[in-house]
Design a protein around this motif. Structure first.
Motif, short mmCIF file in Angstrom:
data_model
loop_
_atom_site.label_atom_id
_atom_site.label_comp_id
_atom_site.label_asym_id
_atom_site.label_seq_id
_atom_site.Cartn_x
_atom_site.Cartn_y
_atom_site.Cartn_z
N GLY A 1 -24.97 31.62 8.89
CA GLY A 1 -24.16 31.36 7.71
C GLY A 1 -22.67 31.57 7.93
O GLY A 1 -21.89 31.64 6.97
N THR A 2 -22.24 31.64 9.18
CA THR A 2 -20.84 31.91 9.48
C THR A 2 -20.03 30.64 9.74
O THR A 2 -18.81 30.70 9.86
CB THR A 2 -20.72 32.82 10.72
OG1 THR A 2 -21.35 32.18 11.84
CG2 THR A 2 -21.38 34.16 10.47
N TYR A 3 -20.72 29.49 9.86
CA TYR A 3 -20.01 28.23 10.09
C TYR A 3 -20.62 27.16 9.18
O TYR A 3 -21.83 26.99 9.15
CB TYR A 3 -20.14 27.77 11.56
CG TYR A 3 -19.35 26.51 11.84
CD1 TYR A 3 -18.03 26.58 12.23
CD2 TYR A 3 -19.94 25.26 11.70
CE1 TYR A 3 -17.30 25.42 12.47
CE2 TYR A 3 -19.23 24.09 11.94
CZ TYR A 3 -17.91 24.18 12.32
OH TYR A 3 -17.19 23.04 12.55
N THR A 4 -19.76 26.44 8.46
CA THR A 4 -20.20 25.35 7.60
C THR A 4 -19.82 24.03 8.26
O THR A 4 -18.65 23.78 8.55
CB THR A 4 -19.55 25.43 6.21
OG1 THR A 4 -19.90 26.67 5.60
CG2 THR A 4 -20.01 24.29 5.32
N TYR A 5 -20.81 23.19 8.52
CA TYR A 5 -20.56 21.91 9.17
C TYR A 5 -19.82 20.97 8.22
O TYR A 5 -20.11 20.92 7.02
CB TYR A 5 -21.88 21.29 9.64
CG TYR A 5 -22.57 22.13 10.68
CD1 TYR A 5 -22.19 22.08 12.01
CD2 TYR A 5 -23.59 23.02 10.31
CE1 TYR A 5 -22.81 22.87 12.97
CE2 TYR A 5 -24.21 23.82 11.27
CZ TYR A 5 -23.81 23.74 12.58
OH TYR A 5 -24.42 24.53 13.53
N GLN A 6 -18.88 20.23 8.78
CA GLN A 6 -18.05 19.33 7.98
C GLN A 6 -18.67 17.95 7.81
O GLN A 6 -18.09 17.08 7.14
CB GLN A 6 -16.67 19.19 8.64
CG GLN A 6 -15.94 20.52 8.83
CD GLN A 6 -15.76 21.27 7.52
OE1 GLN A 6 -15.19 20.74 6.57
NE2 GLN A 6 -16.26 22.51 7.47
N ALA A 7 -19.82 17.75 8.38
CA ALA A 7 -20.47 16.43 8.35
C ALA A 7 -20.72 15.94 6.92
O ALA A 7 -21.08 16.72 6.04
CB ALA A 7 -21.80 16.48 9.10
N GLN A 8 -20.56 14.65 6.74
CA GLN A 8 -20.84 14.00 5.45
C GLN A 8 -22.26 13.46 5.37
O GLN A 8 -22.78 13.21 4.29
CB GLN A 8 -19.84 12.85 5.23
CG GLN A 8 -18.39 13.30 5.22
CD GLN A 8 -18.11 14.33 4.14
OE1 GLN A 8 -18.40 14.10 2.97
NE2 GLN A 8 -17.57 15.49 4.54
N LYS A 9 -22.89 13.28 6.54
CA LYS A 9 -24.25 12.74 6.58
C LYS A 9 -25.09 13.51 7.57
O LYS A 9 -24.60 13.92 8.64
CB LYS A 9 -24.24 11.26 7.00
CG LYS A 9 -23.60 10.31 6.00
CD LYS A 9 -23.67 8.88 6.52
CE LYS A 9 -23.05 7.89 5.53
NZ LYS A 9 -23.10 6.50 6.06
N LEU A 10 -26.35 13.70 7.23
CA LEU A 10 -27.33 14.25 8.15
C LEU A 10 -28.49 13.27 8.24
O LEU A 10 -29.20 13.04 7.26
CB LEU A 10 -27.84 15.61 7.67
CG LEU A 10 -29.00 16.22 8.48
CD1 LEU A 10 -28.59 16.42 9.95
CD2 LEU A 10 -29.44 17.54 7.86
N HIS A 11 -28.65 12.67 9.41
CA HIS A 11 -29.72 11.69 9.63
C HIS A 11 -30.96 12.40 10.18
O HIS A 11 -30.85 13.32 10.99
CB HIS A 11 -29.27 10.64 10.66
CG HIS A 11 -28.04 9.89 10.27
ND1 HIS A 11 -28.08 8.79 9.45
CD2 HIS A 11 -26.73 10.07 10.60
CE1 HIS A 11 -26.85 8.32 9.29
NE2 HIS A 11 -26.02 9.08 9.98
N ARG A 12 -32.12 11.92 9.76
CA ARG A 12 -33.39 12.45 10.26
C ARG A 12 -34.25 11.28 10.76
O ARG A 12 -35.24 10.90 10.13
CB ARG A 12 -34.12 13.23 9.17
CG ARG A 12 -33.35 14.44 8.66
CD ARG A 12 -34.17 15.23 7.66
NE ARG A 12 -33.42 16.32 7.08
CZ ARG A 12 -33.29 17.52 7.63
NH1 ARG A 12 -33.88 17.78 8.78
NH2 ARG A 12 -32.59 18.47 7.03
#
Length: 420
Positions: A13-24
């Motif tokens: 929980g120490t880094y928040t990803y800046q990504a706008q999309k998460l593909h699966r």
């Protein structure tokens, strides 16, 4: 295949990803389509990194890809999908009666992510996890699938790829016949004993970890021994006394999540890691840093850190000192150097930890300390690049396989590319 815009955070929980999309994606073809279209993309593994190495505008999780684990007994290998964790892989390996040469402290991490960052266990003769890679399959930024095997041109540059070369969709690892191990914890090792008998202590088991809080003595020495090798410890360990109950690496914490100790034999997979797969090893209230230092500089580096103890201790949960064998992988922290890893598990106080990390890195500069790629560190490319003899070769490999820069995120530009 789904896409979401909810922010993802790392394991602690120490880094928040800046990504706008998460593909699966569910197929390799979907991976190819996503990568070929994305302007900036990266694979999100088990999220155990403590920095932005895996961040990008778009992220890909490989969790839904078919694993297809295949053990080839005659070739002494296992091949597996890029989204698999060591914990899940172990189930198949144990069923097939084979084993890996080493494991990290946590079996919870993804195989591809651990390989890409040269994550490691411990052992004078044990290379990091990436040294087990015999082959890999990767989707490059054009959507092309490439395959490479040990011995191929540039293979040693592809393995520890830092996520900057493409999406690793399949990996082949070396395996060996399964073996049993035992582990024993020794308490109260003096600094004098450590210095006087450093090589004997760090090689007294197949895997050895020294846990310290930089006080008057070292808290614990965890010795993990193979049952098919002669015992190298009888009685105490140069004045350190064998524990009579199971211990946690952090003094005072419940040892239940830890793998069995007290010399009880068990499978390699339940002794090499410090923590059991079935338990959450930590609440996540931590930040981790680590530096790999050439063995020839170990004593001077440790003494330098001991001089900073009064500043380190208020922020520290525990440190771990261990050995890692040299290898030939271009961007491995252990490239052509037997190393001593000095790991810090910090309290979750980001500002104070960053200030302390800057001081530590400045103090360790004379000792060619290479920061662990997946941990929290401050050094930029100008400081790091000279520590890697094949750095320029790796940069050329990145440019060849990803000419449009789809996998080059802000972290990579700051800490690897620099002015290149």
């Amino acid at each position: 295949m789904t896409e979401i815009s909810v922010p993802e955070r790392n394991w602690a929980g120490t880094y928040t990803y800046q990504a706008q999309k998460l593909h699966r994606p569910r197929t390799i073809e979907q991976v190819q389509q996503i990568v070929a279209k994305a302007a900036n993309v990266h694979v999100l593994g088990s999220r155990h990194s403590f920095n932005g190495i895996a961040d990008a505008s778009e992220l890909i999780s490989l969790e839904n890809l078919p694993a297809y684990v295949l053990v080839e007994h005659e070739a002494h290998t296992v091949s597996l999908g890029g989204g698999m964790t060591y914990g899940n892989l172990i189930k198949t390996l144990n069923d097939e009666g084979v084993a890996l040469h080493t494991l990290a402290s946590l079996p919870h991490i993804s195989v591809a992510g651990a390989v890409a960052t040269a994550a490691h266990g411990s052992g004078v003769t044990c290379g990091n996890l990436a040294t087990a890679v015999a082959g890999l399959e990767m989707v490059t930024s054009s959507g092309e699938i490439i395959k490479a095997s040990r011995g191929d041109p540039d293979f040693d540059g592809l393995v520890v790829g830092l996520g900057a070369l493409g999406v690793v969709t399949r990996i082949t690892l070396d395996v060996q016949p399964a073996y049993e191990m035992k582990q024993q914890v020794f308490e109260g090792l003096s600094w004098k004993a450590l210095y006087d008998h450093f090589d004997e202590i760090t090689s007294c088991g197949y895997s050895v970890s020294i846990f310290t809080r930089w006080g008057q003595t070292n808290d614990q020495v965890w010795v993990k021994s193979r049952m098919d090798e002669p015992d190298r410890v009888e009685g105490d360990l140069f004045g350190a006394i064998a524990a009579t109950v199971d211990r946690h690496p952090i003094v005072g914490l419940d040892p239940t999540p830890c793998t069995p100790q007290l010399g009880r034999p068990g499978l390699w997979s339940n002794r090499l890691p410090h923590f059991r797969m079935g338990y959450t090893p930590s609440s996540g209230q931590e930040i981790q840093s680590e530096y790999l230092i050439p063995r020839r500089h170990a004593f001077a580096a440790i003494e330098t850190l001991r001089a900073l103890a009064d500043r380190i201790q208020p922020l520290l949960q525990v440190s771990e000192i261990r050995r890692v064998a040299a290898d030939r992988l271009w961007m491995s922290m252990n490239y052509e150097e037997d190393c001593v890893g000095i790991h810090f598990t910090w309290k979750r106080e980001p500002d104070a930890v960053q200030e302390m990390v800057i001081q530590i890195e400045d103090a360790l500069t004379p000792f060619e300390a290479r920061p662990h790629w997946g941990k929290f560190f401050y050094a930029n490319a100008a400081a790091i690049a000279p520590l890697y003899q094949r750095h320029s070769d790796f940069v050329r490999l990145v440019e060849r396989l990803d000419p449009r820069g789809a996998f080059r995120n802000a972290w990579f530009k700051a800490h690897v590319l620099g002015g290149n």
